[in-house]
Each structure stands twice: as structure tokens, then as C-alpha cells.
Motif scaffolding. Structure first.
Motif, PDB file in Angstrom:
ATOM      1  N   GLU A 112       0.824  -1.190   0.000  1.00  9.25           N
ATOM      2  CA  GLU A 112       0.000   0.000   0.000  1.00  9.25           C
ATOM      3  C   GLU A 112       0.869   1.254   0.000  1.00  9.25           C
ATOM      4  N   ARG A 113       0.291   2.321  -0.496  1.00  4.82           N
ATOM      5  CA  ARG A 113       0.979   3.604  -0.450  1.00  4.82           C
ATOM      6  C   ARG A 113       1.080   4.063   1.007  1.00  4.82           C
ATOM      7  N   GLU A 114       2.233   4.620   1.366  1.00  4.00           N
ATOM      8  CA  GLU A 114       2.447   5.079   2.729  1.00  4.00           C
ATOM      9  C   GLU A 114       3.019   6.488   2.754  1.00  4.00           C
ATOM     10  N   LEU A 115       2.570   7.236   3.725  1.00  2.00           N
ATOM     11  CA  LEU A 115       3.109   8.577   3.968  1.00  2.00           C
ATOM     12  C   LEU A 115       4.421   8.435   4.719  1.00  2.00           C
ATOM     13  N   ILE A 116       5.491   8.981   4.183  1.00  2.00           N
ATOM     14  CA  ILE A 116       6.786   8.817   4.818  1.00  2.00           C
ATOM     15  C   ILE A 116       7.360  10.118   5.370  1.00  2.00           C
ATOM     16  N   ALA A 117       6.924  11.257   4.867  1.00  2.00           N
ATOM     17  CA  ALA A 117       7.439  12.529   5.354  1.00  2.00           C
ATOM     18  C   ALA A 117       6.437  13.615   5.016  1.00  2.00           C
ATOM     19  N   ALA A 118       6.328  14.586   5.906  1.00  2.00           N
ATOM     20  CA  ALA A 118       5.398  15.688   5.671  1.00  2.00           C
ATOM     21  C   ALA A 118       5.929  16.945   6.324  1.00  2.00           C
ATOM     22  N   ILE A 119       5.490  18.083   5.790  1.00  2.00           N
ATOM     23  CA  ILE A 119       5.997  19.362   6.258  1.00  2.00           C
ATOM     24  C   ILE A 119       4.862  20.372   6.286  1.00  2.00           C
ATOM     25  N   SER A 120       4.900  21.230   7.277  1.00  2.00           N
ATOM     26  CA  SER A 120       3.851  22.216   7.447  1.00  2.00           C
ATOM     27  C   SER A 120       3.997  23.359   6.448  1.00  2.00           C
ATOM     28  N   TRP A 121       3.028  24.255   6.449  1.00  2.00           N
ATOM     29  CA  TRP A 121       2.996  25.371   5.500  1.00  2.00           C
ATOM     30  C   TRP A 121       4.312  26.145   5.477  1.00  2.00           C
ATOM     31  N   THR A 122       4.787  26.501   6.652  1.00  2.00           N
ATOM     32  CA  THR A 122       5.973  27.359   6.715  1.00  2.00           C
ATOM     33  C   THR A 122       7.270  26.572   6.649  1.00  2.00           C
ATOM     34  N   GLY A 123       7.161  25.273   6.841  1.00  2.00           N
ATOM     35  CA  GLY A 123       8.367  24.459   6.907  1.00  2.00           C
ATOM     36  C   GLY A 123       8.913  24.317   8.312  1.00  2.00           C
ATOM     37  N   ALA A 124       8.242  24.932   9.274  1.00  2.00           N
ATOM     38  CA  ALA A 124       8.753  24.910  10.637  1.00  2.00           C
ATOM     39  C   ALA A 124       8.575  23.548  11.299  1.00  2.00           C
ATOM     40  N   SER A 125       7.619  22.767  10.800  1.00  2.00           N
ATOM     41  CA  SER A 125       7.330  21.474  11.425  1.00  2.00           C
ATOM     42  C   SER A 125       7.387  20.367  10.378  1.00  2.00           C
ATOM     43  N   THR A 126       7.992  19.258  10.786  1.00  2.00           N
ATOM     44  CA  THR A 126       8.086  18.085   9.916  1.00  2.00           C
ATOM     45  C   THR A 126       7.808  16.835  10.732  1.00  2.00           C
ATOM     46  N   ASP A 127       7.505  15.757  10.027  1.00  2.00           N
ATOM     47  CA  ASP A 127       7.326  14.478  10.697  1.00  2.00           C
ATOM     48  C   ASP A 127       7.644  13.369   9.704  1.00  2.00           C
ATOM     49  N   TYR A 128       8.013  12.209  10.239  1.00  2.00           N
ATOM     50  CA  TYR A 128       8.512  11.130   9.395  1.00  2.00           C
ATOM     51  C   TYR A 128       7.978   9.784   9.860  1.00  2.00           C
ATOM     52  N   ALA A 129       7.873   8.878   8.920  1.00  2.00           N
ATOM     53  CA  ALA A 129       7.613   7.497   9.276  1.00  2.00           C
ATOM     54  C   ALA A 129       8.863   6.919   9.941  1.00  2.00           C
ATOM     55  N   GLY A 130       8.632   5.961  10.818  1.00  2.00           N
ATOM     56  CA  GLY A 130       9.750   5.369  11.532  1.00  2.00           C
ATOM     57  C   GLY A 130      10.787   4.736  10.623  1.00  2.00           C
ATOM     58  N   SER A 131      10.337   4.227   9.481  1.00  2.00           N
ATOM     59  CA  SER A 131      11.233   3.531   8.566  1.00  2.00           C
ATOM     60  C   SER A 131      12.251   4.451   7.902  1.00  2.00           C
ATOM     61  N   VAL A 132      11.997   5.758   7.893  1.00  2.00           N
ATOM     62  CA  VAL A 132      12.902   6.682   7.218  1.00  2.00           C
ATOM     63  C   VAL A 132      13.483   7.732   8.160  1.00  2.00           C
ATOM     64  N   LYS A 133      12.995   7.792   9.371  1.00  2.00           N
ATOM     65  CA  LYS A 133      13.442   8.825  10.313  1.00  2.00           C
ATOM     66  C   LYS A 133      14.937   8.695  10.544  1.00  2.00           C
ATOM     67  N   GLY A 134      15.612   9.819  10.466  1.00  2.00           N
ATOM     68  CA  GLY A 134      17.056   9.838  10.647  1.00  2.00           C
ATOM     69  C   GLY A 134      17.830   9.657   9.354  1.00  2.00           C
ATOM     70  N   ARG A 135      17.150   9.217   8.301  1.00  2.00           N
ATOM     71  CA  ARG A 135      17.815   9.027   7.007  1.00  2.00           C
ATOM     72  C   ARG A 135      17.290   9.999   5.943  1.00  2.00           C
ATOM     73  N   PHE A 136      16.006  10.334   6.015  1.00  2.00           N
ATOM     74  CA  PHE A 136      15.380  11.217   5.036  1.00  2.00           C
ATOM     75  C   PHE A 136      15.081  12.568   5.676  1.00  2.00           C
ATOM     76  N   THR A 137      15.148  13.619   4.861  1.00  2.00           N
ATOM     77  CA  THR A 137      14.825  14.961   5.322  1.00  2.00           C
ATOM     78  C   THR A 137      13.927  15.643   4.306  1.00  2.00           C
ATOM     79  N   ILE A 138      12.794  16.121   4.776  1.00  2.00           N
ATOM     80  CA  ILE A 138      11.891  16.890   3.925  1.00  2.00           C
ATOM     81  C   ILE A 138      12.127  18.369   4.187  1.00  2.00           C
ATOM     82  N   SER A 139      12.084  19.156   3.127  1.00  2.00           N
ATOM     83  CA  SER A 139      12.225  20.602   3.257  1.00  2.00           C
ATOM     84  C   SER A 139      11.429  21.261   2.139  1.00  2.00           C
ATOM     85  N   ARG A 140      11.239  22.549   2.270  1.00  2.00           N
ATOM     86  CA  ARG A 140      10.508  23.279   1.244  1.00  2.00           C
ATOM     87  C   ARG A 140      11.083  24.664   1.075  1.00  2.00           C
ATOM     88  N   ASP A 141      10.931  25.181  -0.129  1.00  2.00           N
ATOM     89  CA  ASP A 141      11.330  26.548  -0.449  1.00  2.00           C
ATOM     90  C   ASP A 141      10.088  27.220  -1.029  1.00  2.00           C
TER      91      ASP A 141
END
Length: 123
Positions: free
Chosen positions: A44-73
Motif C-alpha cells: 500500500e501507499r504510505e506517507l513517509i514525510a510531511a511538512i507544514s505550510w511554513t516548513g517549521a514542522s516536519t514528521d517522518y515514518a519510523g522507517s525513514v526517520k534519521g535518514r530522510f529529510t523533507i524541506s521546502r522553499d
């Protein structure tokens, strides 16, 4: 309506890195939560990373935490996913998604989707 176009996927060896980009158009980008999902064959499709409107808040699935980084410009209407220490189990089609919501780590808020980009990690 928001249009999303991913890029940056490809073939990489175990332990390598890739940076995915997702360019948005057609909406006020800074008012959208942004997420990266992935779907591996037979799974199934899974959410692995997400970021808030401003970029101030992020969250990750346990399987990628510490290895993946989400950011926005927000000036470039682009969201990124930096993927390090890649593993064979990271092989999947990766999708970015946008949702006009203050909640960002919730799958159901995402209404707009890109076409996906393939990431293959070879051992």
C-alpha cells in the motif's frame, strides 16, 4: 488546483543518496501542507514525510526517520526529499502530494498528487 511534478528519482546503490524535488504550480504553495508518499510493488501507499505550510514542522515514518529529510522553499514553490543511507527496501515509486490543511502528517488531507518518480536501490 495545484499541479505537482516530481523529479530526481533513479537507480542508486545501497548506502547512496538521492534528492527528490517536487515543483508546484497553480496554487498558493505556502498555504499547502506537503507530503511525500511511496508505494512499493505489492504494498500500500504510505506517507513517509510531511511538512507544514511554513516548513517549521516536519514528521517522518519510523522507517525513514534519521535518514530522510523533507524541506521546502516557498519562494521556489518546491518541496524536497533528501534521502541518505538508502536501503533496498526504499525501492518504490515516490509521490509528492499537497493538501490545503494545517494538519500535515495525516494522509487524508492530501488532495493533489504528482505523477510519481521511481527510486530503485540496488544491492
Amino acid at each position: 488546483q495545484v499541479q505537482l511534478v516530481e523529479s530526481g528519482g533513479g537507480l542508486v546503490q545501497v548506502g547512496g543518496s538521492l534528492r527528490l524535488s517536487c515543483a508546484a504550480s497553480g496554487g498558493t504553495f505556502s498555504r499547502y501542507a506537503m507530503g511525500w508518499f511511496r508505494q512499493a510493488p505489492g504494498k500500500e501507499r504510505e506517507l513517509i514525510a510531511a511538512i507544514s505550510w511554513t516548513g517549521a514542522s516536519t514528521d517522518y515514518a519510523g522507517s525513514v526517520k534519521g535518514r530522510f529529510t523533507i524541506s521546502r522553499d516557498n519562494a521556489k514553490n518546491t518541496v524536497y526529499l533528501q534521502m541518505n543511507s538508502l536501503k533496498p527496501e526504499d525501492t518504490a515509486v515516490y509521490y509528492c502530494a499537497a493538501g490545503r490543511s494545517r494538519s500535515y502528517y495525516t494522509e487524508t488531507v492530501y488532495d493533489y498528487w504528482g505523477q510519481g518518480t521511481q527510486v530503485t536501490v540496488s544491492s
